[in-house]
Design a protein around this motif. Sequence first.
Motif, PDB file in Angstrom:
ATOM      1  N   ARG A  18       0.826  -1.207   0.000  1.00 26.71           N
ATOM      2  CA  ARG A  18       0.000   0.000   0.000  1.00 26.71           C
ATOM      3  C   ARG A  18       0.862   1.258   0.000  1.00 26.71           C
ATOM      4  NH1 ARG A  18      -4.878  -1.704   4.268  1.00 26.71           N
ATOM      5  NH2 ARG A  18      -5.544  -3.563   3.086  1.00 26.71           N
ATOM      6  N   CYS A  19       1.827   1.258  -0.869  1.00 19.97           N
ATOM      7  CA  CYS A  19       2.710   2.412  -1.032  1.00 19.97           C
ATOM      8  C   CYS A  19       2.602   2.945  -2.460  1.00 19.97           C
ATOM      9  CB  CYS A  19       4.148   2.037  -0.719  1.00 19.97           C
ATOM     10  SG  CYS A  19       4.432   1.688   1.038  1.00 19.97           S
ATOM     11  N   GLU A  20       2.992   4.184  -2.629  1.00 15.26           N
ATOM     12  CA  GLU A  20       2.837   4.853  -3.918  1.00 15.26           C
ATOM     13  C   GLU A  20       4.148   4.996  -4.680  1.00 15.26           C
ATOM     14  OE1 GLU A  20      -0.596   7.401  -1.658  1.00 15.26           O
ATOM     15  OE2 GLU A  20       1.470   8.095  -1.806  1.00 15.26           O
ATOM     16  N   ALA A  21       5.268   4.711  -4.011  1.00 12.51           N
ATOM     17  CA  ALA A  21       6.561   4.796  -4.685  1.00 12.51           C
ATOM     18  C   ALA A  21       7.581   3.961  -3.933  1.00 12.51           C
ATOM     19  CB  ALA A  21       7.042   6.240  -4.784  1.00 12.51           C
ATOM     20  N   TYR A  22       8.563   3.475  -4.674  1.00 10.84           N
ATOM     21  CA  TYR A  22       9.705   2.777  -4.083  1.00 10.84           C
ATOM     22  C   TYR A  22      10.918   3.678  -4.246  1.00 10.84           C
ATOM     23  CZ  TYR A  22      12.937  -1.006  -2.867  1.00 10.84           C
ATOM     24  OH  TYR A  22      13.887  -1.775  -2.245  1.00 10.84           O
ATOM     25  N   LEU A  23      11.678   3.853  -3.182  1.00 11.61           N
ATOM     26  CA  LEU A  23      12.757   4.834  -3.137  1.00 11.61           C
ATOM     27  C   LEU A  23      14.045   4.177  -2.669  1.00 11.61           C
ATOM     28  CD1 LEU A  23      13.913   7.785  -2.950  1.00 11.61           C
ATOM     29  CD2 LEU A  23      12.884   7.890  -0.661  1.00 11.61           C
ATOM     30  N   ILE A  24      15.121   4.402  -3.417  1.00 15.76           N
ATOM     31  CA  ILE A  24      16.463   3.975  -3.003  1.00 15.76           C
ATOM     32  C   ILE A  24      17.369   5.196  -2.983  1.00 15.76           C
ATOM     33  CG2 ILE A  24      18.388   2.407  -3.427  1.00 15.76           C
ATOM     34  CD1 ILE A  24      16.647   0.801  -5.284  1.00 15.76           C
ATOM     35  N   VAL A  25      18.203   5.308  -1.954  1.00  9.88           N
ATOM     36  CA  VAL A  25      19.281   6.303  -1.911  1.00  9.88           C
ATOM     37  C   VAL A  25      20.570   5.540  -1.642  1.00  9.88           C
ATOM     38  CG1 VAL A  25      20.241   8.318  -0.764  1.00  9.88           C
ATOM     39  CG2 VAL A  25      17.771   8.158  -1.131  1.00  9.88           C
ATOM     40  N   ALA A  26      21.450   5.503  -2.629  1.00  8.40           N
ATOM     41  CA  ALA A  26      22.689   4.724  -2.501  1.00  8.40           C
ATOM     42  C   ALA A  26      23.599   5.082  -3.662  1.00  8.40           C
ATOM     43  CB  ALA A  26      22.393   3.225  -2.512  1.00  8.40           C
ATOM     44  N   ASP A  27      24.869   4.640  -3.583  1.00 10.70           N
ATOM     45  CA  ASP A  27      25.726   4.746  -4.759  1.00 10.70           C
ATOM     46  C   ASP A  27      25.643   3.431  -5.534  1.00 10.70           C
ATOM     47  OD1 ASP A  27      27.539   2.853  -3.649  1.00 10.70           O
ATOM     48  OD2 ASP A  27      28.678   4.437  -2.656  1.00 10.70           O
ATOM     49  N   SER A  28      26.383   3.331  -6.621  1.00 12.99           N
ATOM     50  CA  SER A  28      26.226   2.175  -7.505  1.00 12.99           C
ATOM     51  C   SER A  28      26.906   0.922  -6.984  1.00 12.99           C
ATOM     52  CB  SER A  28      26.738   2.502  -8.907  1.00 12.99           C
ATOM     53  OG  SER A  28      28.093   2.893  -8.869  1.00 12.99           O
ATOM     54  N   SER A  29      27.600   1.004  -5.837  1.00 13.52           N
ATOM     55  CA  SER A  29      28.090  -0.228  -5.227  1.00 13.52           C
ATOM     56  C   SER A  29      26.940  -1.034  -4.638  1.00 13.52           C
ATOM     57  CB  SER A  29      29.134   0.070  -4.148  1.00 13.52           C
ATOM     58  OG  SER A  29      28.547   0.770  -3.061  1.00 13.52           O
ATOM     59  N   ASN A  30      25.800  -0.399  -4.466  1.00 12.94           N
ATOM     60  CA  ASN A  30      24.590  -1.081  -4.052  1.00 12.94           C
ATOM     61  C   ASN A  30      24.012  -1.812  -5.265  1.00 12.94           C
ATOM     62  OD1 ASN A  30      21.521  -1.204  -3.859  1.00 12.94           O
ATOM     63  ND2 ASN A  30      22.034  -0.620  -1.769  1.00 12.94           N
ATOM     64  N   THR A  37      19.179   1.156 -12.284  1.00 19.79           N
ATOM     65  CA  THR A  37      19.540   2.332 -13.081  1.00 19.79           C
ATOM     66  C   THR A  37      20.581   2.082 -14.162  1.00 19.79           C
ATOM     67  OG1 THR A  37      21.327   2.996 -11.573  1.00 19.79           O
ATOM     68  CG2 THR A  37      19.095   3.789 -11.068  1.00 19.79           C
ATOM     69  N   LYS A  38      21.394   1.042 -13.988  1.00 19.99           N
ATOM     70  CA  LYS A  38      22.543   0.785 -14.864  1.00 19.99           C
ATOM     71  C   LYS A  38      23.466   1.998 -14.938  1.00 19.99           C
ATOM     72  CE  LYS A  38      21.516  -3.439 -16.020  1.00 19.99           C
ATOM     73  NZ  LYS A  38      20.468  -3.677 -15.020  1.00 19.99           N
ATOM     74  N   PHE A  39      23.610   2.692 -13.797  1.00 15.14           N
ATOM     75  CA  PHE A  39      24.448   3.884 -13.737  1.00 15.14           C
ATOM     76  C   PHE A  39      25.500   3.714 -12.657  1.00 15.14           C
ATOM     77  CE2 PHE A  39      25.184   8.382 -12.311  1.00 15.14           C
ATOM     78  CZ  PHE A  39      25.806   8.804 -13.482  1.00 15.14           C
ATOM     79  N   LEU A  40      26.747   4.015 -12.996  1.00 12.54           N
ATOM     80  CA  LEU A  40      27.870   3.909 -12.067  1.00 12.54           C
ATOM     81  C   LEU A  40      28.205   5.283 -11.502  1.00 12.54           C
ATOM     82  CD1 LEU A  40      30.190   1.497 -14.112  1.00 12.54           C
ATOM     83  CD2 LEU A  40      28.805   0.920 -12.120  1.00 12.54           C
ATOM     84  N   ALA A  41      28.121   5.399 -10.184  1.00 16.95           N
ATOM     85  CA  ALA A  41      28.469   6.656  -9.526  1.00 16.95           C
ATOM     86  C   ALA A  41      28.985   6.347  -8.135  1.00 16.95           C
ATOM     87  CB  ALA A  41      27.264   7.587  -9.462  1.00 16.95           C
ATOM     88  N   GLY A  42      30.067   7.031  -7.744  1.00 20.17           N
ATOM     89  CA  GLY A  42      30.671   6.790  -6.442  1.00 20.17           C
ATOM     90  C   GLY A  42      29.953   7.485  -5.309  1.00 20.17           C
ATOM     91  N   ASP A  43      29.161   8.523  -5.615  1.00 18.39           N
ATOM     92  CA  ASP A  43      28.407   9.243  -4.586  1.00 18.39           C
ATOM     93  C   ASP A  43      26.946   8.808  -4.616  1.00 18.39           C
ATOM     94  OD1 ASP A  43      30.603  10.817  -3.746  1.00 18.39           O
ATOM     95  OD2 ASP A  43      30.304  12.162  -5.453  1.00 18.39           O
ATOM     96  N   PRO A  44      26.276   8.837  -3.467  1.00 17.01           N
ATOM     97  CA  PRO A  44      24.873   8.427  -3.427  1.00 17.01           C
ATOM     98  C   PRO A  44      23.993   9.298  -4.321  1.00 17.01           C
ATOM     99  CG  PRO A  44      25.784   8.503  -1.218  1.00 17.01           C
ATOM    100  CD  PRO A  44      26.799   9.136  -2.127  1.00 17.01           C
TER     101      PRO A  44
END
Length: 390
Positions: A18-30, A37-44
């Motif tokens: 019963r949620c309206e969005a899924y949210l991740i905050v992380a860098d691409s080591s996650n 995302t298929k995106f490489l970034a060292g910062d979150p």
Amino acid sequence: MKQTNNFPDVTAALAKNRCEAYLIVADSSNADMYFATKFLAGDPFCYIQTRNARDMMLISDMEKSRAQKESRIEEIVPLRFCDYKKRLKETADPGRAYGECIGQLLQNEGVRHVAVPRDFPVYTAQVLKEMGFTVNPIQSPLRKLREVKEKGEVNLIRQVQQANEEAMQAAIAAIKTAEIDDNKLFLDGQPLTASRVRRIIEHCLLDHDCRAHGTIVACGKGAADPHWHGEGPLLANEPIVIDIFPQHKLHHYCGDMTRTVTRGETTEQLQQMYDAVLAAQETALGMLKPGVAANDVHQAVCDVFEEKGYSTDAEKGEGYIHSTGHGVGLEVHEAPSIGLREIPLQPGNIVTIEPGLYYPQIGGIRLEDLVLITEHSYENLNTFEKEFVL
């Protein structure tokens, strides 16, 4: 939940919770973040998928252009869109300013109830709650999607496993050609140590754009600890467990394999252990197909060991003391597990089959292959031979 057209659809999980969005905050080591995302970034940075199967990234202004070119996400939102600099000046708190930017983006999408992974940053969750959002930590739906590999993912893992086999070949070649002096191995007149073999492995992997993660070269009695990395000179007539689990530096997919060898001669006791491990592995491999329960595979391995007189009680600290295998993908250990849980195998699962025996007064033996569950059976992604005595 089925991933199609490279889109990781988590809308079923959102509806269930019963949620309206899924949210991740992380860098691409996650691994989940990179998978989404298929995106490489060292910062979150931030990934959002709404209940309407719309996804987007919130990212620094500096990274916007690269994200547009390299990620699979079409909607890239730069921080300036959310007045990050103004918020930072007002709060003097980068974490709060960033959390408020995420909150603004969610508000723009009409979101009030947010699902997040269980390892979501606590402070960011606190900021969102203070802004009036409900934040619901859930079991990662992306991790579940990652269990079944698409054809492109399988090919990337094949690539890493081929590099893995070449590294294993280099390591075993060094051991095989080493000379024996005073029960120690010497290569080109210098002691052949666990660290030296690891360097041989790592140099080979680098040639294939792969990096090593904690490679195991464990000799003798110390090899009775399954995760001991190994140190010191390698000894003749003792088991040497070589476990290599590299990750590609660009696409992040992993490989995994283990071989156990000995240089010189072996004892009847060690040979019997090796033969039992090989028989257990062959039994497990022979069972693999879609629908087979992972715990049945594990139990069959235990049965082989028990029939041959080896303990499978992990609490005893010797004998067979771990599960039979694990999934491999963007992480070297991921679902599904080949252990005690009743998990039916599916086409597209890539798992290890790695039985072993461990006795502190003798040493350890482990063999590990990486296999793909196919529509009707399985495919072993290893071609490397299993030869104990070199």
